[in-house]
Design an enzyme around this catalytic site. Structure first.
Site, short mmCIF file in Angstrom:
data_model
loop_
_atom_site.label_atom_id
_atom_site.label_comp_id
_atom_site.label_asym_id
_atom_site.label_seq_id
_atom_site.Cartn_x
_atom_site.Cartn_y
_atom_site.Cartn_z
N TYR A 136 5.70 -5.73 0.20
CA TYR A 136 6.17 -4.57 0.96
C TYR A 136 5.91 -4.75 2.45
CZ TYR A 136 7.35 0.46 1.16
OH TYR A 136 7.95 1.68 1.38
N SER A 172 3.66 -8.02 -6.02
CA SER A 172 3.66 -6.63 -5.54
C SER A 172 5.10 -6.12 -5.43
CB SER A 172 2.89 -6.52 -4.23
OG SER A 172 2.63 -5.17 -3.94
N GLN A 173 5.58 -5.76 -4.22
CA GLN A 173 6.99 -5.41 -4.11
C GLN A 173 7.83 -6.56 -4.65
OE1 GLN A 173 9.56 -3.62 -0.57
NE2 GLN A 173 9.34 -5.81 -0.30
N ASP A 187 -6.87 -2.98 -9.92
CA ASP A 187 -5.84 -2.74 -8.91
C ASP A 187 -5.70 -1.24 -8.65
OD1 ASP A 187 -3.57 -2.70 -7.29
OD2 ASP A 187 -2.55 -4.27 -8.43
N HIS A 202 -5.59 -5.77 -6.07
CA HIS A 202 -4.32 -6.15 -5.44
C HIS A 202 -4.62 -7.23 -4.40
CE1 HIS A 202 -0.16 -4.79 -5.58
NE2 HIS A 202 -0.07 -5.04 -4.28
#
Length: 320
Positions: free
Chosen positions: A92, A184-185, A274, A303
């Site tokens: 992101y 992630s993203q 996370d 994360h």
């Protein structure tokens, strides 16, 4: 083992909390039809960065709503044709990364492409055009428009399918051996890509974002990457009178609802500590995948970098 979420026994059974819109499947079929009607106008521009064993290009294409999307494309010079390809999606707000980060895959004789997400840290365009707030983030972009066709992540998810099709049509690429991966993203976009382009052979998402928004909210973890959810309610629905409507609308861009469409083999990594993308939200998507799949757990990690997992992904990519 300390817990910030459900036990593992509960995680592997969890089916998600965020509502799925009743017309979800029709919504995405209509979106794909819009994408297919776009003249992509693919253009390759040779990069100043070059290496002896591969050719490096800037690849541009036109996505939905007229946005020009930028990717880095690296094609190996010395390999039999056609060969496999890997599509990488970034986290992101950032971008497709350095050319050097793509070379390990190209050195294997695979083509590799890394897409800049529209409106984030790279060179892809965000053509805008939404009503209402564009404050703090992309999850809520287009939320105030009538209907859900202007949600920004709708367009981004379509970009992932479109670049997959462009890659599969390249003469040097074996369309039956295309892999998607990201963290992630990037993990969310990996799953969206595999859902919207079912010819993706393998998908390797790492702690995927953009899943089970209502669960994130109820865990009081609408912060960090999900901070815009809290800011949206504070500014535009301070008494939560529209909460059900808002979460239902976000359901159109919730990867857990796209997951049943996936036909690819899936390898997913989850850090059980996370607090950015809670494990339960990741399992909400994973548990809806019906194709061949497996997960790798990192009990003490959140994360962050997961030791050894980049090597696992590389070995997974090679076995195709």
């Amino acid at each position: 083992m300390p817990l910030i979420d459900m036990s593992l026994e509960e995680l592997v059974e969890y089916k998600g909390r965020n509502p799925k819109p009743k017309d979800f499947d029709q919504y995405w079929e209509r979106a794909l039809a819009e994408m297919e009607a776009v003249d992509a106008k693919v253009d390759f521009v040779r990069s100043e960065f070059q290496v002896p064993f591969a050719e490096c290009f800037h690849l541009y294409f036109t996505g939905v709503k007229g946005a020009r999307i930028h990717c880095k494309y690296v094609k190996p010079k010395y390999t039999s044709q056609p060969h496999p390809a890997v599509i990488q999606f970034h986290g992101y707000t950032v971008n497709s990364g350095e050319w050097a980060s793509l070379l390990s895959i190209a050195s294997l004789g695979y083509s590799v492409i890394a897409m800049d997400v529209r409106g984030q840290g790279g060179y892809s365009e965000d053509t805008g055009g939404v009503r209402g707030n564009t404050h703090h983030g992309h999850i809520i972009r287009g939320l105030d428009d009538e209907g859900a066709d202007h949600l920004l992540f709708r367009h981004i998810f379509l970009d992932t399918a479109q670049i997959a099709r462009i890659v599969m049509d390249l003469p040097e690429v074996n369309e039956e051996r295309v892999i998607a991966t990201g963290w992630s993203q990037g993990g969310a976009l990996t799953l969206a890509c595999a859902a919207l382009e079912p010819r993706i052979k393998k998908a390797a998402p790492v702690y995927p974002f953009l899943s089970d928004y209502q669960r994130v909210w109820e865990m009081d973890l609408a912060k960090d990457a999900y901070h815009e959810l809290k800011e949206y309610f504070r500014h535009f629905d301070p008494q939560h009178k529209r909460e059900e409507e808002i979460f239902t609308k976000l359901g159109y861009i919730d990867i857990q609802h796209l997951a049943p469409r996936i036909k690819a083999d899936v390898l997913m990594a989850v850090g059980l500590m996370d607090t950015v993308c809670p494990p339960s939200t990741q399992f909400a998507a994973y548990n809806k995948i019906t194709s061949s799949k497996r997960y790798e757990l990192y009990p003490d990690f959140g994360h962050e970098h997961l030791p050894g997992h980049p090597d696992r992904i590389l070995q997974y990519i090679l076995d195709i």
